[in-house]
Design a protein around this motif. Structure first.
Motif, PDB file in Angstrom:
ATOM      1  N   MET A  45       0.824  -1.210   0.000  1.00 58.35           N
ATOM      2  CA  MET A  45       0.000   0.000   0.000  1.00 58.35           C
ATOM      3  C   MET A  45       0.861   1.264   0.000  1.00 58.35           C
ATOM      4  N   THR A  46       2.033   1.192   0.645  1.00 60.30           N
ATOM      5  CA  THR A  46       2.912   2.367   0.643  1.00 60.30           C
ATOM      6  C   THR A  46       3.437   2.655  -0.754  1.00 60.30           C
ATOM      7  N   ASP A  47       3.431   1.635  -1.631  1.00 56.79           N
ATOM      8  CA  ASP A  47       3.893   1.825  -3.004  1.00 56.79           C
ATOM      9  C   ASP A  47       3.028   2.862  -3.716  1.00 56.79           C
ATOM     10  N   TRP A  48       1.744   2.867  -3.394  1.00 54.81           N
ATOM     11  CA  TRP A  48       0.841   3.863  -3.992  1.00 54.81           C
ATOM     12  C   TRP A  48       0.942   5.194  -3.256  1.00 54.81           C
ATOM     13  N   PHE A  49       0.997   5.137  -1.919  1.00 51.73           N
ATOM     14  CA  PHE A  49       0.987   6.365  -1.124  1.00 51.73           C
ATOM     15  C   PHE A  49       2.232   7.212  -1.331  1.00 51.73           C
ATOM     16  N   ASP A  50       3.410   6.584  -1.374  1.00 52.60           N
ATOM     17  CA  ASP A  50       4.618   7.414  -1.473  1.00 52.60           C
ATOM     18  C   ASP A  50       4.671   8.157  -2.801  1.00 52.60           C
ATOM     19  N   GLY A  51       4.270   7.489  -3.890  1.00 48.61           N
ATOM     20  CA  GLY A  51       4.252   8.162  -5.185  1.00 48.61           C
ATOM     21  C   GLY A  51       3.207   9.255  -5.247  1.00 48.61           C
ATOM     22  N   TYR A  52       2.020   8.968  -4.695  1.00 49.29           N
ATOM     23  CA  TYR A  52       0.935   9.954  -4.697  1.00 49.29           C
ATOM     24  C   TYR A  52       1.314  11.182  -3.879  1.00 49.29           C
ATOM     25  N   LEU A  53       1.874  10.952  -2.690  1.00 43.77           N
ATOM     26  CA  LEU A  53       2.243  12.071  -1.818  1.00 43.77           C
ATOM     27  C   LEU A  53       3.387  12.891  -2.420  1.00 43.77           C
ATOM     28  N   ALA A  54       4.342  12.199  -3.036  1.00 43.32           N
ATOM     29  CA  ALA A  54       5.471  12.917  -3.634  1.00 43.32           C
ATOM     30  C   ALA A  54       5.001  13.862  -4.733  1.00 43.32           C
ATOM     31  N   ARG A  55       4.036  13.397  -5.532  1.00 45.65           N
ATOM     32  CA  ARG A  55       3.520  14.254  -6.604  1.00 45.65           C
ATOM     33  C   ARG A  55       2.622  15.362  -6.052  1.00 45.65           C
ATOM     34  N   ALA A  56       1.756  14.997  -5.088  1.00 46.44           N
ATOM     35  CA  ALA A  56       0.804  15.972  -4.537  1.00 46.44           C
ATOM     36  C   ALA A  56       1.520  17.073  -3.760  1.00 46.44           C
ATOM     37  N   TRP A  57       2.565  16.694  -3.028  1.00 49.76           N
ATOM     38  CA  TRP A  57       3.282  17.675  -2.216  1.00 49.76           C
ATOM     39  C   TRP A  57       4.510  18.241  -2.925  1.00 49.76           C
ATOM     40  N   LYS A  58       4.704  17.835  -4.191  1.00 44.70           N
ATOM     41  CA  LYS A  58       5.856  18.286  -4.977  1.00 44.70           C
ATOM     42  C   LYS A  58       7.166  17.981  -4.243  1.00 44.70           C
ATOM     43  N   GLN A  59       7.262  16.731  -3.756  1.00 45.24           N
ATOM     44  CA  GLN A  59       8.449  16.306  -3.021  1.00 45.24           C
ATOM     45  C   GLN A  59       9.182  15.176  -3.748  1.00 45.24           C
ATOM     46  N   GLU A  60       9.062  15.146  -5.062  1.00 46.22           N
ATOM     47  CA  GLU A  60       9.765  14.133  -5.839  1.00 46.22           C
ATOM     48  C   GLU A  60      11.263  14.399  -5.806  1.00 46.22           C
ATOM     49  N   THR A  61      12.047  13.387  -5.489  1.00 53.57           N
ATOM     50  CA  THR A  61      13.494  13.526  -5.398  1.00 53.57           C
ATOM     51  C   THR A  61      14.171  12.446  -6.239  1.00 53.57           C
ATOM     52  N   LYS A  62      15.435  12.684  -6.569  1.00 55.80           N
ATOM     53  CA  LYS A  62      16.198  11.702  -7.341  1.00 55.80           C
ATOM     54  C   LYS A  62      16.372  10.407  -6.546  1.00 55.80           C
ATOM     55  N   MET A  63      16.608  10.546  -5.238  1.00 58.96           N
ATOM     56  CA  MET A  63      16.790   9.364  -4.403  1.00 58.96           C
ATOM     57  C   MET A  63      15.513   8.540  -4.349  1.00 58.96           C
ATOM     58  N   GLY A  64      14.367   9.209  -4.187  1.00 59.62           N
ATOM     59  CA  GLY A  64      13.092   8.499  -4.140  1.00 59.62           C
ATOM     60  C   GLY A  64      12.781   7.832  -5.463  1.00 59.62           C
ATOM     61  N   THR A  65      13.070   8.522  -6.562  1.00 54.74           N
ATOM     62  CA  THR A  65      12.852   7.956  -7.894  1.00 54.74           C
ATOM     63  C   THR A  65      13.709   6.716  -8.105  1.00 54.74           C
ATOM     64  N   MET A  66      14.925   6.724  -7.558  1.00 51.08           N
ATOM     65  CA  MET A  66      15.822   5.588  -7.696  1.00 51.08           C
ATOM     66  C   MET A  66      15.408   4.424  -6.807  1.00 51.08           C
ATOM     67  N   LEU A  67      15.020   4.727  -5.554  1.00 53.30           N
ATOM     68  CA  LEU A  67      14.713   3.670  -4.588  1.00 53.30           C
ATOM     69  C   LEU A  67      13.360   3.017  -4.813  1.00 53.30           C
ATOM     70  N   ASP A  68      12.399   3.750  -5.370  1.00 59.99           N
ATOM     71  CA  ASP A  68      11.038   3.221  -5.509  1.00 59.99           C
ATOM     72  C   ASP A  68      10.984   1.918  -6.302  1.00 59.99           C
ATOM     73  N   PRO A  69      11.533   1.840  -7.523  1.00 55.65           N
ATOM     74  CA  PRO A  69      11.479   0.568  -8.246  1.00 55.65           C
ATOM     75  C   PRO A  69      12.313  -0.529  -7.597  1.00 55.65           C
TER      76      PRO A  69
END
Length: 221
Positions: A45-69
């Motif tokens: 469930m966090t797989d959906w929440f972290d991506g949604y929150l990052a986009r909604a709060w404009k908190q997308e980072t290179k580290m998060g983009t790398m670690l998510d997959p």
């Protein structure tokens, strides 16, 4: 690294991956199955929440983009390893699991070779569907383990003749053997069908990723 909530959720999901296997080292079944199932569902469930929150709060980072997959793949690989390891090694289970694991290793190696170019190959809807199908299939297969071990525990002290009489209706089903058996059978069948669907989507997404990578793999003339 920015310690934003989306990044923290991603890291927790990454740490939860080995936790699924650890459940079977420190707990007996069916408790291990229950804990692994709950841990896997929460992490999924966090797989959906972290991506949604990052986009909604404009908190997308290179580290998060790398670690998510990486977190997604770690969850799937470890969970499949546990399921196959505790199964009867049926080819109907091993084959789709092998397809999924092979694709993930192949694409990961391809991304490592492509380097910065890999970031230009955007995640497709097909890739998102395959991840969703993988997560659902694995959760259902963990549920099968729960039904199976409650069924076995309920038949403790019974001989096969008594079990047969209860399941056939000749004896009263005081321990719920019928619904536990039905739950085990249906979750097993559903889990396998979903895993084969996930394997098909995984294979297609892998082919699609390789096709897009071909122009970057050609040698200079």
């Amino acid at each position: 690294m920015k310690w934003t909530l989306p990044n923290i959720l991603t890291i927790l999901r990454l740490l939860a991956a080995p936790g699924v296997a650890v459940m079977f080292l420190y707990f007996t079944r069916p408790y291990a199955d229950w804990f692994a199932l709950v841990l896997f569902l929460v992490a999924a469930m966090t797989d959906w929440f972290d991506g949604y929150l990052a986009r909604a709060w404009k908190q997308e980072t290179k580290m998060g983009t790398m670690l998510d997959p990486i977190a997604d793949k770690a969850m799937v690989v470890v969970a499949l390893m546990v399921i196959v390891g505790y199964s009867s090694m049926s080819p109907w289970l091993v084959l789709p699991a092998t397809v999924i694991l092979f694709r993930e290793v192949f694409v990961s190696g391809l991304r490592e070779y492509l380097g910065d170019v890999a970031g230009t190959l955007k995640v497709t809807k097909l890739a998102k569907w395959k991840t969703t199908a993988q997560m659902i299939a694995i959760a259902v297969l963990f549920a099968q383990g729960v039904f199976e071990h409650y069924l076995v525990a309920s038949t403790e002290g019974m001989d096969q003749a008594m079990v047969d009489d209860i399941l056939s209706g000749r004896e009263e089903d005081l321990h719920g053997l019928r619904w536990k058996l039905d739950g085990m059978i249906w979750s097993g069948h559903l889990g396998l069908w979903l895993l084969w669907l996930a394997a098909a989507l995984t294979l297609l997404s892998g082919i699609d990723y390789f096709r897009k990578s071909v122009p970057y793999l050609k040698d200079d003339a």
